[in-house]
Write a protein that holds these residues in place. Structure first.
Motif, PDB file in Angstrom:
ATOM      1  N   GLY A 178       6.326   5.871  -6.129  1.00  0.00           N
ATOM      2  CA  GLY A 178       6.006   5.948  -4.712  1.00  0.00           C
ATOM      3  C   GLY A 178       4.789   5.166  -4.284  1.00  0.00           C
ATOM      4  N   ILE A 179       4.174   4.422  -5.195  1.00  0.00           N
ATOM      5  CA  ILE A 179       2.903   3.756  -4.882  1.00  0.00           C
ATOM      6  C   ILE A 179       3.105   2.343  -4.343  1.00  0.00           C
ATOM      7  CG2 ILE A 179       0.746   2.891  -5.865  1.00  0.00           C
ATOM      8  CD1 ILE A 179       0.800   5.276  -7.793  1.00  0.00           C
ATOM      9  N   GLU A 180       3.844   1.526  -5.074  1.00  0.00           N
ATOM     10  CA  GLU A 180       3.994   0.113  -4.692  1.00  0.00           C
ATOM     11  C   GLU A 180       5.093  -0.036  -3.651  1.00  0.00           C
ATOM     12  OE1 GLU A 180       5.025  -4.251  -6.689  1.00  0.00           O
ATOM     13  OE2 GLU A 180       4.752  -2.480  -7.970  1.00  0.00           O
ATOM     14  N   GLU A 181       4.726  -0.510  -2.481  1.00  0.00           N
ATOM     15  CA  GLU A 181       5.694  -0.686  -1.400  1.00  0.00           C
ATOM     16  C   GLU A 181       6.325  -2.069  -1.470  1.00  0.00           C
ATOM     17  OE1 GLU A 181       5.662  -1.035   3.460  1.00  0.00           O
ATOM     18  OE2 GLU A 181       4.442   0.547   2.535  1.00  0.00           O
ATOM     19  N   HIS A 182       7.642  -2.109  -1.213  1.00  0.00           N
ATOM     20  CA  HIS A 182       8.364  -3.383  -1.210  1.00  0.00           C
ATOM     21  C   HIS A 182       8.777  -3.742   0.220  1.00  0.00           C
ATOM     22  CE1 HIS A 182       8.791  -4.017  -5.658  1.00  0.00           C
ATOM     23  NE2 HIS A 182       8.340  -2.778  -5.603  1.00  0.00           N
ATOM     24  N   ASP A 186       4.989  12.161   2.901  1.00  0.00           N
ATOM     25  CA  ASP A 186       5.844  12.472   1.760  1.00  0.00           C
ATOM     26  C   ASP A 186       5.426  11.698   0.518  1.00  0.00           C
ATOM     27  OD1 ASP A 186       7.294  14.249   3.250  1.00  0.00           O
ATOM     28  OD2 ASP A 186       9.008  12.929   3.581  1.00  0.00           O
ATOM     29  N   ARG A 187       5.099  10.431   0.690  1.00  0.00           N
ATOM     30  CA  ARG A 187       4.666   9.637  -0.462  1.00  0.00           C
ATOM     31  C   ARG A 187       3.364  10.174  -1.042  1.00  0.00           C
ATOM     32  NH1 ARG A 187       4.632   3.468   1.306  1.00  0.00           N
ATOM     33  NH2 ARG A 187       3.828   3.249  -0.825  1.00  0.00           N
ATOM     34  N   ASN A 188       2.437  10.569  -0.171  1.00  0.00           N
ATOM     35  CA  ASN A 188       1.180  11.129  -0.650  1.00  0.00           C
ATOM     36  C   ASN A 188       1.413  12.437  -1.400  1.00  0.00           C
ATOM     37  OD1 ASN A 188      -0.318   9.029   0.419  1.00  0.00           O
ATOM     38  ND2 ASN A 188      -0.786  10.098   2.323  1.00  0.00           N
TER      39      ASN A 188
END
Length: 211
Positions: free
Chosen positions: A55-59, A192-194
């Protein structure tokens, strides 16, 4: 009876190389709607963000307001009406150009986005009550896309943050503290990602303590 037929060239079996496996990615999904019905609520905003499995690296991302073809204030639950007046979403929706942000064009753009993502990654839907978002997207955009278009492009295995939060409730923790937010899709996905990375950190710490 063996029905396997090997492909041969000059009498020798031909074993073509397998295509490289696609990397697994989380597809964070959130929608804002006029109510909670999975069939009748109308879309007001769609958010999708593809990230690494932690969930950390956004594409890539798709964030878009939606202007329903037919909507009135009577379509909105009173609580939802107050919420989307306060966060400015209704103003944003009503200021959009109907053809550009109507269901038909949004469906085309969303389909193009998802087809591109699915061609590169194995997509695992993620979010809060993600089945609701999948159902509402499928039902509302059905006239413009083939049935189950979203399920066909994403993996059947999903990450639902509700599972983690219910587990927290079982441990007498409050997983919803600080969850008021703006009720806009980008804000909800960020939350949600956090939360997800927090749960992962707790799991990692637990594993370390077990060693």
């Amino acid at each position: 009876m063996n029905t396997q037929h090997d492909i041969t060239v000059s009498g020798k079996p031909l074993n073509p190389p397998k295509p490289p496996a696609k990397p697994h990615m989380l597809l964070w999904i959130d929608t804002e709607t006029t109510g909670i019905s999975r069939t009748n609520a109308k879309l007001l905003e769609i958010g999708m963000i593809a990230t690494s499995m932690d969930g950390i690296e956004e594409h890539d991302r798709f964030i878009c307001p939606v202007r329903p073809d037919h909507v009135s204030l009577y379509d909105l639950d009173p609580k939802v009406l107050r919420m989307h007046l306060d966060n400015g979403l209704l103003d944003t929706v009503m200021e959009t150009e109907p053809n550009e942000y109507g269901y038909a064009n949004v469906a085309r753009n969303l389909s193009e986005f998802l087809n591109t993502e699915a061609s590169q990654y194995v997509l695992h839907p993620a979010g809060t009550n993600v089945d609701y978002d999948i159902d509402i997207l499928t039902n509302q955009l059905a006239p413009h896309l083939h049935p189950d278009w979203l399920r066909a492009l994403a993996n059947h295995r999903k990450l639902d943050l509700s599972t983690y939060r219910i587990s927290d409730l079982a441990l007498d923790h409050n997983p919803y503290q600080g969850h008021t937010g703006t009720h806009r899709v980008e804000d909800c996905i960020t939350r949600d990602r956090n939360d997800y990375t927090t749960y992962l950190d707790r799991l990692i710490e637990h594993e370390r303590n077990q060693q």
